[in-house]
Write an enzyme that holds these catalytic residues in place. Structure first.
Site, PDB file in Angstrom:
ATOM      1  N   GLY A   2      -2.826   2.359  -4.134  1.00 12.68           N
ATOM      2  CA  GLY A   2      -2.190   3.671  -4.267  1.00 12.68           C
ATOM      3  C   GLY A   2      -1.898   4.283  -2.907  1.00 12.68           C
ATOM      4  N   VAL A  25       0.862  -1.177   0.000  1.00 13.12           N
ATOM      5  CA  VAL A  25       0.000   0.000   0.000  1.00 13.12           C
ATOM      6  C   VAL A  25       0.895   1.223   0.000  1.00 13.12           C
ATOM      7  CG1 VAL A  25      -1.657   1.353   1.344  1.00 13.12           C
ATOM      8  CG2 VAL A  25      -1.955  -1.113   1.147  1.00 13.12           C
ATOM      9  N   CYS A  26       0.497   2.241  -0.751  1.00 15.03           N
ATOM     10  CA  CYS A  26       1.208   3.511  -0.807  1.00 15.03           C
ATOM     11  C   CYS A  26       2.657   3.288  -1.277  1.00 15.03           C
ATOM     12  CB  CYS A  26       1.134   4.207   0.547  1.00 15.03           C
ATOM     13  SG  CYS A  26       1.535   5.966   0.523  1.00 15.03           S
ATOM     14  N   ASN A  27       3.614   3.997  -0.685  1.00 14.90           N
ATOM     15  CA  ASN A  27       4.998   3.839  -1.135  1.00 14.90           C
ATOM     16  C   ASN A  27       5.675   2.622  -0.525  1.00 14.90           C
ATOM     17  OD1 ASN A  27       5.555   4.761   1.451  1.00 14.90           O
ATOM     18  ND2 ASN A  27       6.342   6.755   0.784  1.00 14.90           N
TER      19      ASN A  27
END
Length: 284
Positions: A213, A161-163
């Site tokens: 994202g 998830v995310c970075n």
């Protein structure tokens, strides 16, 4: 904040009503949920829709699913708290949390998350989730990378998830694979051989690799994972139980919608963000 349990609630014994509510929220029928919430009027016309079989699940109901969430100092709470909320409510699913040395980790904003297991003590997992953070210095260390790579290579599903996708990509496991990432960092993925895709949910290799994202996308991501593992009806049931019915007050969650002056504010805070090349500590 401490949570190292599986789906069975810890603490003092539940009374009969408590057991009924807990079981309904995890496994019960929509009719039972409606009774607990106080009647069918709240549910409206949803029951026939939710009663449909939906998509076919990858796992049979009696097959266990083991999920490992990687924790580290500097991580973002919501990146894994959203998915955790969903995963814990799936039947026959065990969720574990681990960090390099076990014990407490200090997340972004000083939030302490406790009683994580040691990564080295976990032999394997069906699904590994690497959340993102405001500082990736810790999970980018060689000893952390080695443990994440070991577990990812043996997992049926590798997710982020995310970075957190940057952490996975740095291990080499995402080489040539499509992946989501927070919009401010997405173009950094190519520096590690991964292919950044600016979508809220991305999968590759028929779902072996799945990613969400930025930050809040973790909830959408987890519902899609739930549907893949346990079927659409289980995912829809969980979405209803947690009342995930987003209605943001502003259309400012992505650069394609945000006003230019707001984008400029983010660029000032995170130089290069609007080009997907913002820097985060720990990433070269």
């Amino acid at each position: 904040m401490t949570d190292n349990s599986n789906n069975h609630a810890a603490g003092k014994p539940l009374n009969r009503a408590g057991h009924a509510r807990r079981d309904a929220l995890k496994f019960g029928s929509v009719a039972t949920l409606g009774a607990i919430l106080g009647g069918g009027a709240l549910l409206g016309h949803a029951t026939p829709v939710l009663a449909q079989a939906g998509s076919k699940a990858e796992l049979a109901p009696n097959e266990p699913l083991n999920i490992l969430i990687v924790n580290y100092d500097g991580g973002t709470l919501l990146d894994f708290a959203g998915p955790s909320e969903i995963f814990h409510r799936l039947p026959n699913t065990n969720v574990r949390y681990a960090s390099l040395n076990g014990g407490n980790v200090t997340l972004e904003f000083g939030v302490v998350y406790g009683k994580t297991e040691r990564l080295a003590d976990i032999e394997q997992t069906d699904l590994i989730l690497v959340p993102g953070g405001s500082d990736l210095s810790v999970p980018m260390r060689p000893e952390y990378q080695a443990q994440i790579r070991r577990l990812a290579e043996g997992a049926k599903h590798v997710t982020s998830v995310c970075n957190g996708s940057l952490v996975l990509a740095a291990t080499g496991i995402l080489n040539g694979k499509r992946s989501a990432c927070h919009w401010a960092f997405i173009n950094k993925l190519s520096e590690y051989g991964a292919i950044g895709v600016p979508d809220r949910f991305v999968e590759d290799d028929n779902g072996r690799f799945m990613s969400g994202g930025g930050v809040t996308a973790g909830i959408d991501f987890a519902l899609r994972v739930a549907a893949k593992m346990r079927g659409q009806q289980a995912a829809e049931f969980t979405q209803l139980v947690i009342e995930y019915d987003p209605a943001p007050p502003f259309h400012s969650g992505h650069p394609r919608d945000a006003r230019p002056e707001v984008i400029a504010m983010v660029d000032k805070e995170l130089p290069g963000a609007s080009r997907g090349l913002a820097r985060v500590p720990g990433v070269r």
